[in-house]
Design a protein around this motif. Sequence first.
Motif, mmCIF file in Angstrom:
data_model
loop_
_atom_site.group_PDB
_atom_site.id
_atom_site.type_symbol
_atom_site.label_atom_id
_atom_site.label_comp_id
_atom_site.label_asym_id
_atom_site.label_seq_id
_atom_site.Cartn_x
_atom_site.Cartn_y
_atom_site.Cartn_z
ATOM 1 N N UNK A 37 46.005 40.856 44.710
ATOM 2 C CA UNK A 37 47.530 41.040 44.964
ATOM 3 C C UNK A 37 48.150 39.816 44.969
ATOM 4 N N UNK A 38 47.552 38.664 46.007
ATOM 5 C CA UNK A 38 48.121 37.484 46.134
ATOM 6 C C UNK A 38 48.183 36.469 44.809
ATOM 7 N N UNK A 39 47.180 36.792 44.081
ATOM 8 C CA UNK A 39 47.047 35.872 42.675
ATOM 9 C C UNK A 39 48.123 36.562 41.842
ATOM 10 N N UNK A 40 48.149 37.669 41.619
ATOM 11 C CA UNK A 40 49.153 38.356 40.564
ATOM 12 C C UNK A 40 50.552 37.902 41.251
ATOM 13 N N UNK A 41 50.828 38.077 42.313
ATOM 14 C CA UNK A 41 52.096 37.673 42.786
ATOM 15 C C UNK A 41 52.462 36.095 42.565
ATOM 16 N N UNK A 42 51.263 35.434 42.714
ATOM 17 C CA UNK A 42 51.607 33.901 42.253
ATOM 18 C C UNK A 42 51.759 33.659 40.704
ATOM 19 N N UNK A 43 51.069 34.395 40.050
ATOM 20 C CA UNK A 43 51.205 34.448 38.555
ATOM 21 C C UNK A 43 52.746 35.021 38.189
ATOM 22 N N UNK A 129 50.716 22.940 33.368
ATOM 23 C CA UNK A 129 52.068 23.588 33.845
ATOM 24 C C UNK A 129 51.595 24.381 35.139
ATOM 25 N N UNK A 130 52.497 24.985 35.878
ATOM 26 C CA UNK A 130 52.294 25.828 36.940
ATOM 27 C C UNK A 130 51.857 27.193 36.370
ATOM 28 N N UNK A 131 52.295 27.446 34.978
ATOM 29 C CA UNK A 131 52.127 28.677 34.482
ATOM 30 C C UNK A 131 50.481 28.691 34.386
ATOM 31 N N UNK A 132 50.060 27.729 33.564
ATOM 32 C CA UNK A 132 48.608 27.816 33.225
ATOM 33 C C UNK A 132 47.807 27.444 34.546
ATOM 34 N N UNK A 133 48.139 26.755 35.537
ATOM 35 C CA UNK A 133 47.613 26.916 36.556
ATOM 36 C C UNK A 133 47.276 28.280 37.370
ATOM 37 N N UNK A 134 48.459 29.158 37.353
ATOM 38 C CA UNK A 134 48.417 30.598 37.669
ATOM 39 C C UNK A 134 47.322 31.202 37.020
ATOM 40 N N UNK A 138 43.886 33.012 38.145
ATOM 41 C CA UNK A 138 43.600 34.335 38.442
ATOM 42 C C UNK A 138 42.654 34.916 37.265
ATOM 43 N N UNK A 139 42.496 34.429 36.199
ATOM 44 C CA UNK A 139 41.443 34.975 35.202
ATOM 45 C C UNK A 139 40.271 34.377 35.599
ATOM 46 N N UNK A 140 39.915 32.970 36.113
ATOM 47 C CA UNK A 140 38.738 32.608 36.394
ATOM 48 C C UNK A 140 38.304 33.266 37.858
ATOM 49 N N UNK A 141 39.114 33.596 38.765
ATOM 50 C CA UNK A 141 38.643 34.322 39.828
ATOM 51 C C UNK A 141 37.780 35.790 39.470
ATOM 52 N N UNK A 185 39.334 47.786 37.250
ATOM 53 C CA UNK A 185 40.731 48.028 37.572
ATOM 54 C C UNK A 185 41.411 46.798 37.588
ATOM 55 N N UNK A 186 41.019 45.795 38.223
ATOM 56 C CA UNK A 186 41.592 44.681 38.271
ATOM 57 C C UNK A 186 41.765 43.988 36.726
ATOM 58 N N UNK A 187 41.039 44.101 35.909
ATOM 59 C CA UNK A 187 40.933 43.438 34.953
ATOM 60 C C UNK A 187 42.114 44.063 33.900
ATOM 61 N N UNK A 188 42.162 45.598 34.361
ATOM 62 C CA UNK A 188 43.360 46.309 33.512
ATOM 63 C C UNK A 188 44.780 45.597 34.033
ATOM 64 N N UNK A 189 44.888 45.468 35.182
ATOM 65 C CA UNK A 189 45.902 44.444 35.488
ATOM 66 C C UNK A 189 46.153 43.168 35.142
ATOM 67 N N UNK A 190 45.048 42.519 34.850
ATOM 68 C CA UNK A 190 45.152 41.148 34.248
ATOM 69 C C UNK A 190 45.631 41.204 32.858
ATOM 70 N N UNK A 191 44.867 42.077 32.117
ATOM 71 C CA UNK A 191 45.141 42.311 30.588
ATOM 72 C C UNK A 191 46.493 42.717 30.465
ATOM 73 N N UNK A 192 47.243 43.614 31.219
ATOM 74 C CA UNK A 192 48.527 44.022 31.018
ATOM 75 C C UNK A 192 49.379 43.126 31.397
ATOM 76 N N UNK A 193 49.320 42.396 32.601
ATOM 77 C CA UNK A 193 50.463 41.504 33.044
ATOM 78 C C UNK A 193 50.180 40.044 32.377
#
Length: 200
Positions: A37-43, A129-134, A138-141, A185-193
């Motif tokens: 949730x923290x990583x999603x918020x950061x992204x 950029x900060x975008x690619x850092x985020x 997120x994806x690597x975690x 479930x987390x990956x569905x969030x990654x894929x969508x967001x």
Amino acid sequence: MNTSVRIETINEDHHDNGSTQVFGFWIYILQDLFLFATLFANFAVFSSTYDGGAAGKDFINLPFVMVETFLLLFSSISCGFAMVNLQTNNLQGTRLSLQITFILGLAFVGMEVYEFMHLIHQGVIPSVSTYWSAFFVLVATHGVHVIAGLIWMMCMFVHLSRYKLSRDNRIRMACLSLFWHFLDIVWIGVFTVVYLLGAL
């Protein structure tokens, strides 16, 4: 009479230990949920901060990522079949379903590594950029968690070979299944967001 009471007490202790382990693993899943949730918020905060660098939509290959997604979703289904076979005391079915889950998960990781290498080859790295850092964090975690799940499965192959469908193996499989479904479930969030909205 005393022997009967002692046996019942031992059985209750075993039941309590198993329930405690599963409950403890639920607490771990909750902690992991806060992490993601923290990583999603950061992204979300840095989703449009390119710092003059490359935009995400210029490099996102949506069909490629959709294949990744289907691999992980099908692995979740095969993991579910492993638990069904476990409940019916089908050792061979449990092993086969777990092997299919492992192969699909390994293919997912392979595609993710390929994606990262392709991005790096194109000059897209976390420091751009900060975008690619985020993005990378997120994806690597999530990818590291999938690798951890694959290592867990390899350990389960050994445990199933040595101890079959013992009580401890049933508890381990229950926790593994919970962990793997959580990653899906987390990956569905990654894929969508990250990917779907990013491509738009």
